[in-house]
Structure formats: structure tokens, C-alpha cells
Enzyme design. Structure first.
Site, PDB file in Angstrom:
ATOM      1  N   ASP A 105     -26.878 -95.823 -33.583  1.00  0.00           N
ATOM      2  CA  ASP A 105     -27.140 -96.718 -32.466  1.00  0.00           C
ATOM      3  C   ASP A 105     -25.758 -97.155 -31.999  1.00  0.00           C
ATOM      4  O   ASP A 105     -24.793 -97.143 -32.769  1.00  0.00           O
ATOM      5  CB  ASP A 105     -27.987 -97.906 -32.922  1.00  0.00           C
ATOM      6  CG  ASP A 105     -28.202 -98.923 -31.815  1.00  0.00           C
ATOM      7  OD1 ASP A 105     -28.557 -98.511 -30.696  1.00  0.00           O
ATOM      8  OD2 ASP A 105     -27.998-100.121 -32.072  1.00  0.00           O
ATOM      9  N   LYS A 129     -36.180 -95.903 -27.635  1.00  0.00           N
ATOM     10  CA  LYS A 129     -36.467 -96.247 -29.024  1.00  0.00           C
ATOM     11  C   LYS A 129     -37.404 -97.446 -29.071  1.00  0.00           C
ATOM     12  O   LYS A 129     -37.260 -98.333 -28.251  1.00  0.00           O
ATOM     13  CB  LYS A 129     -35.162 -96.588 -29.772  1.00  0.00           C
ATOM     14  CG  LYS A 129     -34.238 -95.416 -29.952  1.00  0.00           C
ATOM     15  CD  LYS A 129     -32.991 -95.772 -30.751  1.00  0.00           C
ATOM     16  CE  LYS A 129     -32.114 -96.724 -29.979  1.00  0.00           C
ATOM     17  NZ  LYS A 129     -30.891 -97.120 -30.659  1.00  0.00           N
ATOM     18  N   ASP A 140     -24.674-100.253 -29.672  1.00  0.00           N
ATOM     19  CA  ASP A 140     -24.367-101.683 -29.657  1.00  0.00           C
ATOM     20  C   ASP A 140     -24.823-102.345 -30.955  1.00  0.00           C
ATOM     21  O   ASP A 140     -25.986-102.262 -31.330  1.00  0.00           O
ATOM     22  CB  ASP A 140     -25.028-102.350 -28.451  1.00  0.00           C
ATOM     23  CG  ASP A 140     -24.586-101.717 -27.135  1.00  0.00           C
ATOM     24  OD1 ASP A 140     -23.452-101.218 -27.059  1.00  0.00           O
ATOM     25  OD2 ASP A 140     -25.392-101.709 -26.192  1.00  0.00           O
ATOM     26  N   CYS A 170     -41.083 -94.792 -21.010  1.00  0.00           N
ATOM     27  CA  CYS A 170     -40.365 -93.545 -21.260  1.00  0.00           C
ATOM     28  C   CYS A 170     -40.426 -93.208 -22.744  1.00  0.00           C
ATOM     29  O   CYS A 170     -40.210 -94.070 -23.588  1.00  0.00           O
ATOM     30  CB  CYS A 170     -38.914 -93.681 -20.817  1.00  0.00           C
ATOM     31  SG  CYS A 170     -37.968 -92.168 -21.073  1.00  0.00           S
TER      32      CYS A 170
END
Length: 166
Positions: free
Chosen positions: A8, A108, A10, A104
Site C-alpha cells: 500500500d 481495495k 500512503d 469499481c
């Protein structure tokens, strides 16, 4: 079949300031560069998978994300490290930019970004892993059929050495 690490962005590679897109606001997490380099040296494909709903919210553009990601890789090359590919989802159901404002499958905790990378790079899921800082990251890893590790602490290199390369 190849192995991979998915980071990931950020909160794992850089400080999470909320909707980061400007180079001048980017600050590496301690040990992030060394962690990427270690995975590179151990022949892992190295990817970033990141939700970027700021695009759908109208805070920045996809071009802003690409500029930042190119800059990150330029910085990494100074240390002999690299990210093989950045995968990001610019969508968010409740955004204000119409073309990005929908559900979408790549957002995630859905596994589409990982699944796409696995197909493109012929990855062995049993040998691959994700490092994230949120429960949604770990759920994404589970949904994709790979190991997920929740980064805690303030030094990513210590974390990977203690948890993954112990």
C-alpha cells in the site's frame, strides 16, 4: 512463476497526510527505501496498490498521480531500488467527477489490482504478499489469495525483518 510484494502506498511507504499528490508533500516512512531494495534484491516483483479516491473527489488528477509515482521511482533509483509498477484505483462511488464516481472492482478491499498484476507478471500467489496499514489492505490480500501483513510501528525495514524475513 514469480513472487511479488505489494505495498500500500500512503501509511506504508510514505506518511499518510490524506490525499497526497504533490511531490513537496511526500515524506518517506523510515525504512521504506531499504525495504523496497531488500525485496528487489531477493528477486521479488515490487508493486504499489493504492486507492486514490482523490481523483473522483476532484482533489487531483490521474496525471498528478503519475507524476508523483514517476518521481518516487526516480528517487528510488538513487538507492538502487525500484517499483516495477504502480497500480491505483481513482474511483469512488460518491465522488463528484462523474467518470470516476462509480463502484469499481479495483478499489481495495477488492482484489482486482493484485489479480491484474498476477496475470500480467505470472505471479505465484503462494509466494506473494501484501503489506498495508489498514484492515481493508489485509482483506484485499485475503480476497486475492495472498498473505497480508498489517504494518505497525514506525520503521518499515524493522517490520519486514521481524515479520517477513525473520
Amino acid at each position: 512463476m514469480n513472487k511479488a510484494v505489494f505495498f500500500d502506498r500512503d501509511g506504508v511507504l510514505n506518511r499518510d497526510i490524506g490525499y497526497l499528490y504533490r511531490i513537496e508533500d511526500f515524506h518517506w516512512i523510515k525504512g521504506a527505501i531499504e525495504s523496497i531494495k531488500k525485496f528487489n534484491e531477493r528477486n521479488y516483483y515490487t508493486f504499489v496498490v493504492t486507492n486514490q479516491s482523490g481523483v473522483a473527489r476532484g482533489y487531483y488528477t490521474e496525471q498528478d498521480i503519475k507524476i508523483l509515482h514517476n518521481w518516487i521511482n526516480t528517487q528510488l533509483t538513487k538507492y538502487g531500488a525500484h517499483i516495477d509498477e504502480f497500480f491505483y484505483c481513482p474511483h469512488y462511488e460518491y465522488g463528484i467527477i462523474k467518470r470516476y464516481s462509480h463502484f469499481c472492482e479495483c478499489r481495495k478491499p477488492n482484489p482486482k489490482m493484485i489479480d491484474d498484476a498476477c496475470k500480467k507478471y505470472y505471479l505465484n500467489k503462494k509466494m506473494s504478499l501484501l503489506i498495508g496499514d489498514r484492515d481493508s489492505d489485509i482483506i484485499c490480500a485475503k480476497n486475492a489469495g495472498i498473505k497480508g501483513y498489517k504494518f505497525v510501528g514506525n520503521d518499515l525495514f524493522d517490520f519486514i525483518n521481524n515479520i517477513i524475513f525473520k
